[in-house]
Every structure is written in structure tokens, then in C-alpha cells.
Design a protein around this motif. Structure first.
Motif, PDB file in Angstrom:
ATOM      1  N   ASP A 133       6.140  -3.009  -3.201  1.00 19.06           N
ATOM      2  CA  ASP A 133       7.422  -2.724  -4.044  1.00 19.06           C
ATOM      3  C   ASP A 133       8.405  -3.660  -3.886  1.00 19.06           C
ATOM      4  O   ASP A 133       9.251  -4.011  -4.480  1.00 19.06           O
ATOM      5  CB  ASP A 133       7.975  -1.197  -4.079  1.00 19.06           C
ATOM      6  N   GLU A 134       8.447  -4.061  -2.655  1.00 19.81           N
ATOM      7  CA  GLU A 134       9.457  -5.026  -2.089  1.00 19.81           C
ATOM      8  C   GLU A 134       9.156  -5.766  -0.645  1.00 19.81           C
ATOM      9  O   GLU A 134       8.035  -5.329  -0.037  1.00 19.81           O
ATOM     10  CB  GLU A 134      10.713  -4.365  -1.695  1.00 19.81           C
ATOM     11  N   ALA A 145       5.163  -9.637  -2.361  1.00 22.17           N
ATOM     12  CA  ALA A 145       4.459  -9.373  -3.340  1.00 22.17           C
ATOM     13  C   ALA A 145       4.338 -10.707  -4.222  1.00 22.17           C
ATOM     14  O   ALA A 145       5.481 -11.511  -4.424  1.00 22.17           O
ATOM     15  CB  ALA A 145       4.921  -8.245  -4.133  1.00 22.17           C
ATOM     16  N   PRO A 252       2.927   1.787  -6.909  1.00 25.01           N
ATOM     17  CA  PRO A 252       3.751   1.259  -5.837  1.00 25.01           C
ATOM     18  C   PRO A 252       3.148   1.280  -4.546  1.00 25.01           C
ATOM     19  O   PRO A 252       2.769   2.293  -4.146  1.00 25.01           O
ATOM     20  CB  PRO A 252       5.134   1.624  -5.961  1.00 25.01           C
ATOM     21  N   VAL A 254       4.545   1.472  -1.090  1.00 25.34           N
ATOM     22  CA  VAL A 254       5.963   1.579  -0.216  1.00 25.34           C
ATOM     23  C   VAL A 254       5.568   1.512   1.193  1.00 25.34           C
ATOM     24  O   VAL A 254       4.717   2.618   1.546  1.00 25.34           O
ATOM     25  CB  VAL A 254       6.635   2.584  -0.759  1.00 25.34           C
TER      26      VAL A 254
END
Length: 395
Positions: A133-134, A145, A252, A254
Motif C-alpha cells: 500500500d505504501e 511497490a 493491499p 499493509v
């Protein structure tokens, strides 16, 4: 090469503070560097002449002698300088000086920055694509990513089975310390194996190292800034399939604080590390159709985690009770351990490996080992995941 071909031998005069299983390889690496620098040689060879005895020779320089290194499993490493013809001091002195210099430098380390790419196993995507996700980090490793999915062809064992697969790779950046480039990259690969094992546990999907680790440097040693270029398609992907619109479920990934914090437990807990490795190997075995040996690995995970902190003779049964509760543990303990033992000790297979991994046959009354195996496998998967998450404080 036979050491009998040499005319004289001179032992290294002092006891070496070098032990084969502790710092032997570090010292040998430094020895090679010192010999090449002092002799002007351009080639260095190590030849096994007997059990735990290796002959070290340098070619293309001023040295006309060799070094016999004995590396007992216990005790100190011992050295003898060997030569032919008339004994000459200049054939001995460089070896003595190199041995001593290597001892002085034995604790030297270097740190190498590296990059790698990991992703889901493209052949084993069971419940959609997983996308980081980040930008985040675990330990000293930073994740980025990929900006788009990567498409490739996955070939099955059937001549007609070719699948168009997509994954969202993750760039991993980190650094590793060792006594050489090779030892640094070995440490990097070990970290990446544990990382893929941890992410596989968290996502219930198999993650693999797809590229690297690599220092990503130019020929002159200059580091390249930025991430590895990540293509959109593999080099074998058909042109006619490129650009086609595709829809696939995406979930996602996370990296929560709890997941990131669990890395310190992985680094400090040997039993946890070993169990995590074995869990990942179980996923790989299952993914390639080696079901019975995958179950051996899962039983190993449960049993290994049961060795530590659980009293009682039957560590596997105790750990299974922690994971499943007493009723389910009692139901599956003997069945699971029995399947494990017959495969591990004798080799019989219990799933459909004997039919190339699949069977269209379903018989209601017959007692089929494959059907019994099919009951046990998911239970052991749940037990191993629960115990690992408990050990990682991810409950």
C-alpha cells in the motif's frame, strides 16, 4: 596435486588463532588478498589434497612455493610452506608475512548496499494479487511497490497449460555486512528468505525472491541511484497479448507496526527463525505437488515450536493443543504424526503424488489415504500459522 612432489616443508612457527568453524573462512579470504598483493600474482588456486587439507598456490608472480593448510574440525588451523628444489628464503617470507597480515585483518568487515525484487509466486496465486500500500520498512529493509503489475507466462506440467500471470512486485533495499562481497550477498539472501517467509505467513500466499540481491553498481564501482528498472512484461510475453485490458482482484499489503516490530523477534529467536524457514519450505513443497513432504515440514514447524517453553514428553501434541484446543488436537495428533513418520522414515506418499498430483476418482466407501491426507493437511496448516503468529506476537 600430490604434496609428495615438493622437496621441502617449513611449518608456520606460531600457533594460529584461527579455527575452521569459527573464523577460518574469514582468515582464508584475507590470506588470498595478502598473497596476491605481496607476490604480484594474478591467479590464486585452492586444491583439496586430503580430508581437511588444502593446498594454496599463487600463479603468475614471484612465488614458487605453496601453502598447505590443515583445518581440523576441532583445534587450530595449521600451515606448512612447501617448495621444490633448493630452499630459498624468498619462497617462505611472503607466506609468513601474508599469514600474519591476514590474522591482523581477520575481523575487518565491509558493508554493501543492495536491492532485490520479491513477489507472490506467479504460479500459486490463490486469492488475488497483493499490492504494497505504501513505501515502508521492516528492520533495515525499505520496501517500494512497483507502479504497475508485471505480466509473465507460467508453464504447467501439461503441454497445453500456459497461464498469463500477473504480480505486483516489491522492490527491497537494504545493506548487509560481511568479510567479503560474497559474504555480504549471502547475508542479504538470508534476510530476503526470512522476509519472504514472514510475508508469506502474514498474507497466506507464497512469496519468492525474483531478482537480486544486487549492488546495482557500474563497472567502475559507482552506485546507481534509484530503483531497478521494472519492466511491465517478461521478455517471453507474446506481443499480441500486451496491452489487453485485464481485471483481477487486488488486496493491499499493509505492513502494520506489529508486523514491522516482529522482525526483531525473527532476528533474535533461533527457534522461531528455523520454524519460519520450514513453514516457507512447506509452502514451496505444496506448491510443486510434493504434498506428503510438505506435511512433514508442517509437523516439523509445530514440533519445533513445541520444543521451547512447553513441558511434557510429547512436544508435538502439547503444541497442537495450544494451537487447536484439546479436542481437535486429540483428534488429529496421531493421524498427522503417523503420516509424517511413515513418509519421513520410509518414504511412502499419502496424497495424490502417485497419480501426478490429481485424481478424478471419488469412492464413497473405500478407505483412501489421499482423502485422509486431505483432512489432515488444512488442520496442520492452521496449527502452524497460529503457533508462528503467537510466537511473533501477531495474534
Amino acid at each position: 596435486m600430490n604434496t609428495a612432489n615438493y622437496d621441502w616443508s617449513v611449518p608456520y612457527p606460531d600457533d594460529l588463532p584461527v579455527f575452521a568453524s569459527i573464523n577460518g573462512d574469514r582468515w582464508l579470504h584475507r590470506l588470498q588478498e595478502e598473497v596476491l598483493a605481496r607476490s604480484g600474482s594474478d591467479e590464486y588456486r585452492t586444491t583439496r589434497v586430503a580430508d581437511r587439507k588444502n593446498l594454496h598456490t599463487a600463479y603468475g608472480g614471484s612465488l614458487h612455493s605453496a601453502l598447505l593448510v590443515e583445518t581440523p574440525r576441532e583445534g587450530r588451523v595449521a600451515c606448512h610452506i612447501l617448495g621444490t628444489g633448493i630452499y630459498k628464503e624468498e619462497d617462505v617470507t611472503p607466506w609468513i608475512a601474508s599469514i600474519r597480515a591476514a590474522i591482523d585483518r581477520i575481523s575487518e568487515n565491509e558493508t554493501r548496499s543492495w536491492q532485490a525484487i520479491i513477489s507472490q509466486d506467479p504460479a500459486r496465486i490463490d486469492s488475488g494479487l497483493i499490492v504494497l500500500d505504501e513505501t515502508t520498512s521492516i528492520g533495515e529493509m525499505v520496501f517500494d511497490a512497483a507502479s504497475r503489475p508485471y505480466f509473465e507466462l507460467v508453464n504447467g506440467s501439461n503441454l497445453n497449460s500456459v497461464t498469463h500471470a500477473a504480480t505486483f512486485p516489491i522492490h527491497v533495499r537494504g545493506s548487509s555486512t560481511g568479510y567479503s562481497y560474497e559474504s555480504c550477498m549471502h547475508e542479504a539472501r538470508k534476510s530476503l528468505k526470512l522476509l519472504c517467509s514472514l510475508i508469506s505467513l502474514v498474507t497466506r500466499q507464497t512469496w519468492l525472491l525474483r531478482y537480486g540481491p544486487d549492488t546495482h553498481m557500474l563497472a567502475d564501482g559507482t552506485a546507481i541511484d534509484g530503483l531497478f528498472p521494472m519492466p511491465e512484461y517478461s521478455i517471453y510475453y507474446p506481443e499480441e497479448a500486451k496491452g489487453l485490458s485485464r481485471n483481477f482482484p487486488v488486496a493491499p499489503l499493509v505492513i502494520t507496526k506489529e508486523i514491522a516490530d516482529s522482525w526483531s523477534a525473527v532476528m533474535t529467536d533461533k527457534i522461531l527463525r528455523e520454524a519460519l524457514h520450514t513453514y516457507h519450505e512447506a509452502l514451496l513443497l505444496f506448491g510443486h505437488g510434493h504434498e506428503s513432504y510438505g506435511l512433514v515440514a508442517l509437523v516439523g514447524v509445530v514440533e519445533h515450536l513445541g520444543k521451547d517453553g512447553l513441558e511434557g514428553k510429547h512436544k508435538f501434541g502439547d503444541a497442537l493443543k495450544v494451537a487447536l484446543g484439546p479436542e481437535l488436537a486429540e483428534e488429529y495428533q496421531k493421524m498427522a504424526y503417523g503420516l509424517r513418520s511413515t513418509t519421513a522414515h520410509g518414504g511412502p506418499l499419502h496424497a495424490n503424488e502417485v497419480a501426478f498430483g490429481r485424481s478424478e476418482l471419488f469412492e464413497l466407501l473405500a478407505d483412501h489415504k489421499a482423502q485422509q491426507f486431505g483432512e489432515v493437511k488444512p488442520v496442520l496448516q492452521v496449527a502452524s500459522v497460529r503457533l508462528l503468529r503467537k510466537r511473533l506476537s501477531l495474534e
